[in-house]
Design a protein around this motif. Sequence first.
Motif, PDB file in Angstrom:
ATOM      1  N   ASN A  97      22.081   8.529  -6.941  1.00  0.00           N
ATOM      2  CA  ASN A  97      23.354   8.899  -7.566  1.00  0.00           C
ATOM      3  C   ASN A  97      23.469  10.407  -7.710  1.00  0.00           C
ATOM      4  OD1 ASN A  97      25.398   6.809  -8.892  1.00  0.00           O
ATOM      5  ND2 ASN A  97      23.381   5.831  -8.897  1.00  0.00           N
ATOM      6  N   LEU A  98      22.406  11.028  -8.187  1.00  0.00           N
ATOM      7  CA  LEU A  98      22.422  12.473  -8.412  1.00  0.00           C
ATOM      8  C   LEU A  98      22.490  13.249  -7.098  1.00  0.00           C
ATOM      9  CD1 LEU A  98      19.741  12.553 -11.244  1.00  0.00           C
ATOM     10  CD2 LEU A  98      22.158  13.164 -11.503  1.00  0.00           C
ATOM     11  N   ILE A  99      21.731  12.801  -6.110  1.00  0.00           N
ATOM     12  CA  ILE A  99      21.740  13.471  -4.802  1.00  0.00           C
ATOM     13  C   ILE A  99      23.125  13.377  -4.169  1.00  0.00           C
ATOM     14  CG2 ILE A  99      20.864  13.323  -2.431  1.00  0.00           C
ATOM     15  CD1 ILE A  99      18.147  12.510  -3.655  1.00  0.00           C
ATOM     16  N   MET A 100      23.757  12.207  -4.299  1.00  0.00           N
ATOM     17  CA  MET A 100      25.091  12.007  -3.723  1.00  0.00           C
ATOM     18  C   MET A 100      26.094  13.009  -4.314  1.00  0.00           C
ATOM     19  SD  MET A 100      27.529   8.614  -3.954  1.00  0.00           S
ATOM     20  CE  MET A 100      27.559   8.664  -5.753  1.00  0.00           C
ATOM     21  N   LYS A 108      23.067  23.661  -2.314  1.00  0.00           N
ATOM     22  CA  LYS A 108      22.106  23.980  -1.258  1.00  0.00           C
ATOM     23  C   LYS A 108      20.909  23.035  -1.238  1.00  0.00           C
ATOM     24  CE  LYS A 108      23.213  28.910  -0.898  1.00  0.00           C
ATOM     25  NZ  LYS A 108      22.691  30.306  -1.062  1.00  0.00           N
ATOM     26  N   ASN A 109      20.394  22.661  -2.405  1.00  0.00           N
ATOM     27  CA  ASN A 109      19.192  21.834  -2.454  1.00  0.00           C
ATOM     28  C   ASN A 109      19.419  20.615  -3.353  1.00  0.00           C
ATOM     29  OD1 ASN A 109      16.637  20.755  -2.474  1.00  0.00           O
ATOM     30  ND2 ASN A 109      15.601  22.735  -2.702  1.00  0.00           N
ATOM     31  N   PRO A 110      20.152  19.620  -2.861  1.00  0.00           N
ATOM     32  CA  PRO A 110      20.500  18.464  -3.696  1.00  0.00           C
ATOM     33  C   PRO A 110      19.291  17.690  -4.206  1.00  0.00           C
ATOM     34  CG  PRO A 110      21.059  18.052  -1.399  1.00  0.00           C
ATOM     35  CD  PRO A 110      20.721  19.494  -1.503  1.00  0.00           C
ATOM     36  N   ASP A 143      24.963   9.380 -16.369  1.00  0.00           N
ATOM     37  CA  ASP A 143      26.370   9.765 -16.213  1.00  0.00           C
ATOM     38  C   ASP A 143      26.588  11.224 -16.629  1.00  0.00           C
ATOM     39  OD1 ASP A 143      29.051   9.261 -15.576  1.00  0.00           O
ATOM     40  OD2 ASP A 143      29.535   8.656 -17.618  1.00  0.00           O
ATOM     41  N   ILE A 144      26.010  11.605 -17.759  1.00  0.00           N
ATOM     42  CA  ILE A 144      26.154  12.988 -18.231  1.00  0.00           C
ATOM     43  C   ILE A 144      25.413  13.944 -17.297  1.00  0.00           C
ATOM     44  CG2 ILE A 144      25.654  14.593 -20.118  1.00  0.00           C
ATOM     45  CD1 ILE A 144      26.082  12.247 -22.057  1.00  0.00           C
ATOM     46  N   ALA A 145      24.229  13.518 -16.821  1.00  0.00           N
ATOM     47  CA  ALA A 145      23.468  14.343 -15.871  1.00  0.00           C
ATOM     48  C   ALA A 145      24.296  14.615 -14.621  1.00  0.00           C
ATOM     49  CB  ALA A 145      22.154  13.655 -15.509  1.00  0.00           C
ATOM     50  N   MET A 146      24.982  13.582 -14.121  1.00  0.00           N
ATOM     51  CA  MET A 146      25.829  13.744 -12.941  1.00  0.00           C
ATOM     52  C   MET A 146      26.980  14.708 -13.214  1.00  0.00           C
ATOM     53  SD  MET A 146      25.793   9.730 -11.777  1.00  0.00           S
ATOM     54  CE  MET A 146      27.118   9.825 -10.594  1.00  0.00           C
ATOM     55  N   SER A 147      27.476  14.691 -14.459  1.00  0.00           N
ATOM     56  CA  SER A 147      28.580  15.580 -14.832  1.00  0.00           C
ATOM     57  C   SER A 147      28.166  17.047 -14.843  1.00  0.00           C
ATOM     58  CB  SER A 147      29.115  15.203 -16.217  1.00  0.00           C
ATOM     59  OG  SER A 147      29.676  13.914 -16.204  1.00  0.00           O
ATOM     60  N   LEU A 148      26.870  17.294 -15.011  1.00  0.00           N
ATOM     61  CA  LEU A 148      26.390  18.672 -15.118  1.00  0.00           C
ATOM     62  C   LEU A 148      26.052  19.303 -13.771  1.00  0.00           C
ATOM     63  CD1 LEU A 148      24.110  18.488 -18.265  1.00  0.00           C
ATOM     64  CD2 LEU A 148      26.439  19.302 -18.087  1.00  0.00           C
ATOM     65  N   ILE A 149      26.097  18.513 -12.714  1.00  0.00           N
ATOM     66  CA  ILE A 149      25.786  19.054 -11.392  1.00  0.00           C
ATOM     67  C   ILE A 149      26.831  20.104 -11.021  1.00  0.00           C
ATOM     68  CG2 ILE A 149      25.667  18.488  -8.930  1.00  0.00           C
ATOM     69  CD1 ILE A 149      24.453  15.796  -9.741  1.00  0.00           C
ATOM     70  N   GLY A 150      26.359  21.266 -10.630  1.00  0.00           N
ATOM     71  CA  GLY A 150      27.256  22.379 -10.335  1.00  0.00           C
ATOM     72  C   GLY A 150      27.464  23.311 -11.509  1.00  0.00           C
ATOM     73  N   LYS A 151      26.817  22.984 -12.650  1.00  0.00           N
ATOM     74  CA  LYS A 151      26.864  23.820 -13.855  1.00  0.00           C
ATOM     75  C   LYS A 151      28.289  24.160 -14.301  1.00  0.00           C
ATOM     76  CE  LYS A 151      22.328  25.815 -12.969  1.00  0.00           C
ATOM     77  NZ  LYS A 151      21.539  27.052 -12.738  1.00  0.00           N
ATOM     78  N   PRO A 152      29.081  23.145 -14.676  1.00  0.00           N
ATOM     79  CA  PRO A 152      30.442  23.414 -15.164  1.00  0.00           C
ATOM     80  C   PRO A 152      30.411  24.211 -16.465  1.00  0.00           C
ATOM     81  CG  PRO A 152      29.816  21.154 -15.645  1.00  0.00           C
ATOM     82  CD  PRO A 152      28.742  21.715 -14.765  1.00  0.00           C
TER      83      PRO A 152
END
Length: 252
Positions: A97-100, A108-110, A143-152
Amino acid sequence: MEKAIQVKGLRKSYKQLQVLKGVDFEVEKGSIFALLGSNGAGKTTIVKILTTLLKPDGGTATVNGFDVMKEPDYVRQSISLTGQFAAVDEILTGRENLIMIAKLRHLKNPYQVAEDLLSRFGLADAADRRVSTYSGGMRRRLDIAMSLIGKPQLIFLDEPTTGLDPEARIEVWNIVKELAKSGTTVLLTTQYLEEAEQLADQIAILHEGRIIVSGTLAELKKLFPPAKVEYIEKQPSLEEIFLVIVGKKEEK
């Protein structure tokens, strides 16, 4: 203080039902802002407008300095949204899920991003299990971890602990506190008054389409008439404050 969100005169109706009747509030950068209200008060409508999922009928709103109507793409690039129900793929593992999501955000490094978040959110041991086997608390953490991808810069949490048991709820509270410490601005909607009491720097109560009061917990406590039992001054809970304030408005 610099503002992450500025809302003025926000209005929204659904057919004959006027949900928002001129909402005004501001959120400081790096703070936790709790929006309280009963079911149907309009909390989710506000979140949808601020995340560009819904257009207002009137008023203005800026998020991270971008107008939600005129610059929606810039708004989306600077925020993340976690809804009332975990938006995870149950067929995939937590790691997948996180890699996707990291790949969809063109990072750059999923794989390393996923590894770091699994460790940060205490999901490393369950990383290669299908999400369908996760508990409610684990799904919400993912779910929250996925929301943080990209450092919003700003994350919206729309009733993030709905349906969670007390232990899982405390886990989410700790995550929210960590987000604020790292400089992320958090707008939290909730019906759980204890949640706002535990987390929020600023609290606003939404009632009948308007913000009827806004301030810190200490400021809201001053609105509650002091009560004394023998020689001990009773400190009101946020729930008592909420019921008194809403009750006064309904009497008018």
